[in-house]
Design a protein around this motif. Sequence first.
Motif, PDB file in Angstrom:
ATOM      1  N   ILE A  22       1.081  -0.951   0.102  1.00  0.00           N
ATOM      2  CA  ILE A  22       0.035  -0.070  -0.100  1.00  0.00           C
ATOM      3  C   ILE A  22       0.466   1.380   0.187  1.00  0.00           C
ATOM      4  O   ILE A  22       2.133   0.893   0.605  1.00  0.00           O
ATOM      5  CB  ILE A  22      -0.889   0.071   1.494  1.00  0.00           C
ATOM      6  N   GLN A  23       0.346   2.446  -0.991  1.00  0.00           N
ATOM      7  CA  GLN A  23       1.221   3.541  -0.651  1.00  0.00           C
ATOM      8  C   GLN A  23       0.428   4.437   0.680  1.00  0.00           C
ATOM      9  O   GLN A  23      -0.280   3.643   1.294  1.00  0.00           O
ATOM     10  CB  GLN A  23       0.272   4.327  -1.292  1.00  0.00           C
ATOM     11  N   ILE A  24       1.981   5.163   0.880  1.00  0.00           N
ATOM     12  CA  ILE A  24       1.708   5.081   2.674  1.00  0.00           C
ATOM     13  C   ILE A  24       0.497   6.385   2.098  1.00  0.00           C
ATOM     14  O   ILE A  24      -0.551   7.005   3.128  1.00  0.00           O
ATOM     15  CB  ILE A  24       3.252   6.492   2.913  1.00  0.00           C
ATOM     16  N   SER A  25       0.711   7.428   1.487  1.00  0.00           N
ATOM     17  CA  SER A  25      -0.794   8.382   1.370  1.00  0.00           C
ATOM     18  C   SER A  25      -2.165   8.035   0.860  1.00  0.00           C
ATOM     19  O   SER A  25      -2.969   8.258   1.025  1.00  0.00           O
ATOM     20  CB  SER A  25      -0.480   8.853  -0.221  1.00  0.00           C
ATOM     21  N   LYS A  26      -1.731   6.310   0.792  1.00  0.00           N
ATOM     22  CA  LYS A  26      -2.900   5.725   1.045  1.00  0.00           C
ATOM     23  C   LYS A  26      -3.642   4.595   1.996  1.00  0.00           C
ATOM     24  O   LYS A  26      -5.094   4.291   2.497  1.00  0.00           O
ATOM     25  CB  LYS A  26      -3.532   4.916   0.246  1.00  0.00           C
ATOM     26  N   GLN A  39       6.947   1.065   1.237  1.00  0.00           N
ATOM     27  CA  GLN A  39       8.256   1.240   0.307  1.00  0.00           C
ATOM     28  C   GLN A  39       8.702   2.881   0.603  1.00  0.00           C
ATOM     29  O   GLN A  39       7.331   3.672   0.696  1.00  0.00           O
ATOM     30  CB  GLN A  39       8.422   0.780  -0.542  1.00  0.00           C
ATOM     31  N   GLY A  40       9.983   3.057   0.479  1.00  0.00           N
ATOM     32  CA  GLY A  40      10.315   4.664   0.363  1.00  0.00           C
ATOM     33  C   GLY A  40      11.487   4.726   0.572  1.00  0.00           C
ATOM     34  O   GLY A  40      12.400   3.553   1.160  1.00  0.00           O
ATOM     35  N   THR A  41      12.291   5.849   1.271  1.00  0.00           N
ATOM     36  CA  THR A  41      13.725   5.970   2.040  1.00  0.00           C
ATOM     37  C   THR A  41      13.604   6.359   3.488  1.00  0.00           C
ATOM     38  O   THR A  41      12.986   7.534   3.824  1.00  0.00           O
ATOM     39  CB  THR A  41      14.217   7.237   0.424  1.00  0.00           C
ATOM     40  N   ILE A 112      10.202   7.138   7.097  1.00  0.00           N
ATOM     41  CA  ILE A 112      10.220   6.992   6.253  1.00  0.00           C
ATOM     42  C   ILE A 112       9.645   8.175   4.823  1.00  0.00           C
ATOM     43  O   ILE A 112       8.410   8.644   5.437  1.00  0.00           O
ATOM     44  CB  ILE A 112      10.025   5.789   4.834  1.00  0.00           C
ATOM     45  N   SER A 113       9.802   8.090   4.496  1.00  0.00           N
ATOM     46  CA  SER A 113       9.474   9.800   2.838  1.00  0.00           C
ATOM     47  C   SER A 113       8.720   8.304   1.573  1.00  0.00           C
ATOM     48  O   SER A 113       9.746   7.681   1.164  1.00  0.00           O
ATOM     49  CB  SER A 113      10.162  10.629   2.672  1.00  0.00           C
ATOM     50  N   SER A 146      16.971   3.191   0.235  1.00  0.00           N
ATOM     51  CA  SER A 146      15.498   2.819   0.234  1.00  0.00           C
ATOM     52  C   SER A 146      15.367   1.218   0.241  1.00  0.00           C
ATOM     53  O   SER A 146      15.821   0.956   0.359  1.00  0.00           O
ATOM     54  CB  SER A 146      15.590   2.449  -1.790  1.00  0.00           C
ATOM     55  N   VAL A 147      13.857   1.281   0.980  1.00  0.00           N
ATOM     56  CA  VAL A 147      13.659   0.881   1.946  1.00  0.00           C
ATOM     57  C   VAL A 147      12.178  -0.420   1.260  1.00  0.00           C
ATOM     58  O   VAL A 147      11.056   0.518   1.399  1.00  0.00           O
ATOM     59  CB  VAL A 147      13.814   0.348   3.523  1.00  0.00           C
ATOM     60  N   LYS A 148      11.621  -1.278   1.582  1.00  0.00           N
ATOM     61  CA  LYS A 148      10.434  -2.142   1.465  1.00  0.00           C
ATOM     62  C   LYS A 148       9.953  -2.400   2.832  1.00  0.00           C
ATOM     63  O   LYS A 148      11.005  -3.462   3.332  1.00  0.00           O
ATOM     64  CB  LYS A 148      10.348  -3.285   0.589  1.00  0.00           C
TER      65      LYS A 148
END
Length: 621
Positions: A22-26, A39-41, A112-113, A146-148
């Motif tokens: 899932i995307q963080i924004s969702k 996932q993000g940085t 994470i971003s 960069s991580v998941k």
Amino acid sequence: MSLNPNEPCDDDDDGGDSIPSIQISKIEPCHYNQIVTVQGTVIAIGPARPLIHEGTFKCETPGCMGEEQKILQPMGKFLAPKNCPSCEKGNRAFFRRLDLQSTYVPSQMIKISEILFDEKTCEKKNCSLDVHLINDLVEQCSLTDSVKITGQIVEPKTHRGQVICSFYLLASKIMKDSSVHLTERNMALLSEDNLLALLVASLCPQVPGNHFAKLGILLALVGGHDESEESDETNGTMFRGECHVLLLGDPTRGKRELLQAAHNVGPSSSFIDKSFAGNHVFEVESGQNDSYTLNAGPVLQANRGLCCIDDIDIIKPQRTNIMDIMETNFFQVGQKGCSVSMPVKISFLASCSPKNGSYDPTKTLNQNINLPERMLNQFDLIFYLEDQEEDLTNSSKILSQTRRPLSQSHINQSSSLKDKLKFPFNSNDLPPPKFLSLYIDYVRSSVFPKFSDDAIDNLSSFNDDFTEKANKSSLFMDPEHTFRTLMRLSIARARLEGRNTVMKEDALDVIELVQYSRFDLYPNDIVSAIASKAAKRVAQSECGGLANPKKRARCSKERLIRYIQDYSREHNKYLYTESELVQLKEQSGYQCKDFIQFIGVLNEQAYLLYKSGKYEVNMNI
């Protein structure tokens, strides 16, 4: 998969197909207490702290000889025993937690971003998420990784209806993410005969021309060597792979648009301008018990990517740190009890205006740029952006007629870089920015060129000629430094078209590109255009106006600027405070609701130059 803090995480479990990504924004309330993958940085790392897992309690009732009780403390939450079986007070007994006898597990908070690309606006948006690491996951991440991450979304905590802690992710598994996906449609575009022209034309098509500058930006985006290696070694020469590019020109030349376009297509990129209020490289936040949190600024967030800095000449915070990163590819900080050292791989794309507001053709290129010599020497390419106004519309014609020809050992006359960049297709055939982003990510992770003997020979021959010219012009360039510049640009040139060998043609293209960028050593159409425009400004200045003095000013803004210039010339005064400018505005009769804000607009348009708390009138515009 276990989320128990006292159990080690199973790194071999891939989570199965049942765990949704899932995307963080969702993330929404329906995802609370669910196991998901995001996932993000990594943009912030807190200190590693002990988290109490099992508390040891003792009854404090006088005369009570009851045994100590051990109670699990879920995620550090304080839970005391409900009663004391050996005490006459029973469930009214008071208990004290014995911290030294309790059991602890390691714990750490990171942030994470996630970068999202809006295909409608062609812009990037950032969303962040706090992540709680425990046990074996602690200190497994570095800043800018960069991580998941797979884990459970912990719902927000409230007290009396007020949210005291927002939702976060309790991690159970971390994987380094380096996957790149190109669709079949994307791969089909790679077979284009004019791939180089296609890529250049696709970058910021709203800014016409400036093909050489756009090519330089693409070289900075793809980089000069494999990002997984600490250094490259070719023929005994060690060099960094990151390419740094500087755009020079007036504020109206499209510099900001080019930087924004590069930021949008860069797989890992950041954008900084003078409106950014925080620290550019890093920030250390002090916490409880002398702890700290290291937050990555925009520069570090562009690790393994491109950092775009608009108006770098007027941006001062942490400039020394930026120069250290450009020169050594290393970041280190030691303050407030925080000591961190780590290698970084950041390419820089920056812009600035000429010193004193306009380029002086009587001075060298370096003398026209208001940057420290140490920083200026790290830029591999410096481009003076071509003017798109009527007085420079014949620039391309002058280029083909007046460009100093290279010797046969340097370039094939029948296939110049200028000819290669001619784009014969309709603008509707250009691929979207998302393709550029995927393609750049693909070549950075999959294409690792090696030098051919012909390429090395051509670069060596040109390097001798280049340094000789520089020394005659009192620039005194280091031959090894310039040769490393040529090598990394040549590798980037080969990678741009997906080749695993740096050919002679790649070296020749880089030679022509360097000659174009160093027009102070290799005169071309840019020098002629600058000299012509400078002479025109001098003539206008002698006439005493922005434009033809016989022609009435076209707007009230021009009348105000002309009034200030005439007043400055008459009283031989060119520096003014804001209050003095307000007085001149009132004397001229100019009407403006927010004149202080308008002064900032005039500063951005280089009519007024900000210097040490005052504004200098630019008499050359």
